[in-house]
Design an enzyme around this catalytic site. Structure first.
Site, PDB file in Angstrom:
ATOM      1  N   LEU A  53       0.842  -1.195   0.000  1.00 29.49           N
ATOM      2  CA  LEU A  53       0.000   0.000   0.000  1.00 29.49           C
ATOM      3  C   LEU A  53       0.877   1.245   0.000  1.00 29.49           C
ATOM      4  O   LEU A  53       1.854   1.329   0.758  1.00 29.49           O
ATOM      5  CB  LEU A  53      -0.899  -0.007   1.233  1.00 29.49           C
ATOM      6  CG  LEU A  53      -1.940  -1.129   1.249  1.00 29.49           C
ATOM      7  CD1 LEU A  53      -2.565  -1.269   2.640  1.00 29.49           C
ATOM      8  CD2 LEU A  53      -3.019  -0.881   0.205  1.00 29.49           C
ATOM      9  N   HIS A  70       2.053 -10.610   9.790  1.00 25.02           N
ATOM     10  CA  HIS A  70       3.087 -11.200   8.925  1.00 25.02           C
ATOM     11  C   HIS A  70       3.649 -12.450   9.599  1.00 25.02           C
ATOM     12  O   HIS A  70       3.960 -12.406  10.805  1.00 25.02           O
ATOM     13  CB  HIS A  70       4.199 -10.183   8.653  1.00 25.02           C
ATOM     14  CG  HIS A  70       5.210 -10.690   7.676  1.00 25.02           C
ATOM     15  ND1 HIS A  70       4.894 -11.030   6.371  1.00 25.02           N
ATOM     16  CD2 HIS A  70       6.534 -10.946   7.812  1.00 25.02           C
ATOM     17  CE1 HIS A  70       5.972 -11.453   5.755  1.00 25.02           C
ATOM     18  NE2 HIS A  70       6.976 -11.422   6.598  1.00 25.02           N
TER      19      HIS A  70
HETATM   20  C1  GAR Z   1      -0.963 -15.414   6.522  1.00 26.29           C
HETATM   21  O1  GAR Z   1       0.053 -16.343   6.811  1.00 26.29           O
HETATM   22  C2  GAR Z   1      -0.455 -13.995   6.677  1.00 26.29           C
HETATM   23  O2  GAR Z   1       0.404 -13.831   7.760  1.00 26.29           O
HETATM   24  C3  GAR Z   1       0.281 -13.811   5.378  1.00 26.29           C
HETATM   25  O3  GAR Z   1      -0.605 -14.354   4.426  1.00 26.29           O
HETATM   26  C4  GAR Z   1      -1.304 -15.462   5.022  1.00 26.29           C
HETATM   27  C5  GAR Z   1      -2.768 -15.316   4.787  1.00 26.29           C
HETATM   28  O4  GAR Z   1      -3.465 -16.454   5.226  1.00 26.29           O
HETATM   29  N1  GAR Z   1       0.586 -12.438   5.119  1.00 26.29           N
HETATM   30  C6  GAR Z   1       1.734 -12.053   4.572  1.00 26.29           C
HETATM   31  O5  GAR Z   1       2.586 -12.822   4.174  1.00 26.29           O
HETATM   32  C7  GAR Z   1       1.920 -10.548   4.464  1.00 26.29           C
HETATM   33  N2  GAR Z   1       3.210 -10.269   3.939  1.00 26.29           N
HETATM   34  P1  GAR Z   1      -5.048 -16.422   5.339  1.00 26.29           P
HETATM   35  O6  GAR Z   1      -5.567 -15.867   4.013  1.00 26.29           O
HETATM   36  O7  GAR Z   1      -5.453 -17.838   5.545  1.00 26.29           O
HETATM   37  O8  GAR Z   1      -5.416 -15.540   6.497  1.00 26.29           O
END
Ligand code: GAR
Length: 196
Positions: free
Chosen positions: A94, A110
């Site tokens: 963003l 994260h």
């Molecule tokens: C989660 O592991 C979150 O921490 C990560 O995406 C996944 C989403 O899982 N986010 C990142 O990597 C941000 N850089 P979900 O759709 O099952 O909640």
């Protein structure tokens, strides 16, 4: 008055589900007033519909200025009048065109410790680094998003996760996600109670 949360997602939405469950179970004094996805086929949208939460899809079209997309997104979010905007697996960076509209109100999750493995595939990259003997633990963090730094900003909470000898990546991933679900809800609860 329950806090108004807008949740931004790009995929499965298991963390969104954790928030929805916590709201429903009165674990969180909050209500998810909208779920917005940049991916039309994100499974998290199904979860939102099942919970009776309004959804919006704002796909990024190639060639669009990032700031233009972010301004449109900000307009959509602002119309929902949120107390907090939660990035729960939102996989687009963003710009300030969005972030400046919601100072101190954008919270990101994260799956790594501060400063480690920013960006995509953090869980897989941490696992690979452990296999190479470079790290012996990883973790998850929840932080505020003040600017365009990638998975970076004032940390609200972290939880370390140790590796287990012989554990397959799939099982490790499940363990990380379970930690995320708990830490995200706990951190939001603290934030809403003003104890952070
Ligand atoms: C989660 O592991 C979150 O921490 C990560 O995406 C996944 C989403 O899982 N986010 C990142 O990597 C941000 N850089 P979900 O759709 O099952 O909640």
């Amino acid at each position: 008055m329950p806090a108004r949360l807008v949740v931004l997602i790009s995929g499965n939405g298991s963390n969104l589900q954790a928030i929805l469950n916590a709201c429903k179970g009165n674990e969180l004094s909050a209500s998810v007033v909208a779920v917005i996805s940049n991916k039309p086929n994100a499974y998290g949208l199904v979860r939102a519909v099942q919970a009776g939460v309004p959804t919006h899809v704002l796909p990024y079209e190639k060639g669009t200025e990032r700031r233009e997309y972010d301004s449109r997104l900000a307009g959509l979010v602002a119309a929902c009048d949120p107390d907090y905007v939660i990035l729960a697996g939102w996989m687009r960076l963003l710009t300030s065109a969005f972030l400046d509209q919601f100072p101190n109100r954008v919270i990101n999750l994260h799956p790594a410790l501060p400063g480690m493995f920013p960006g995509t595939h953090a869980i897989q990259r941490a696992y690979a680094a452990w296999q190479r003997g470079e790290i012996d633990r990883t973790g998850v963090m929840v932080h505020l998003v003040p600017d365009e730094g990638i998975d970076d900003g004032p940390v609200l909470a972290t939880q370390e996760i140790s590796f287990r000898t012989g554990e397959a990546l799939e099982d490790f991933e499940k363990r990380v996600h379970a930690v995320e679900h708990g830490l995200l809800v706990q951190t939001l609860r603290n934030q809403l109670m003003g104890t952070n």
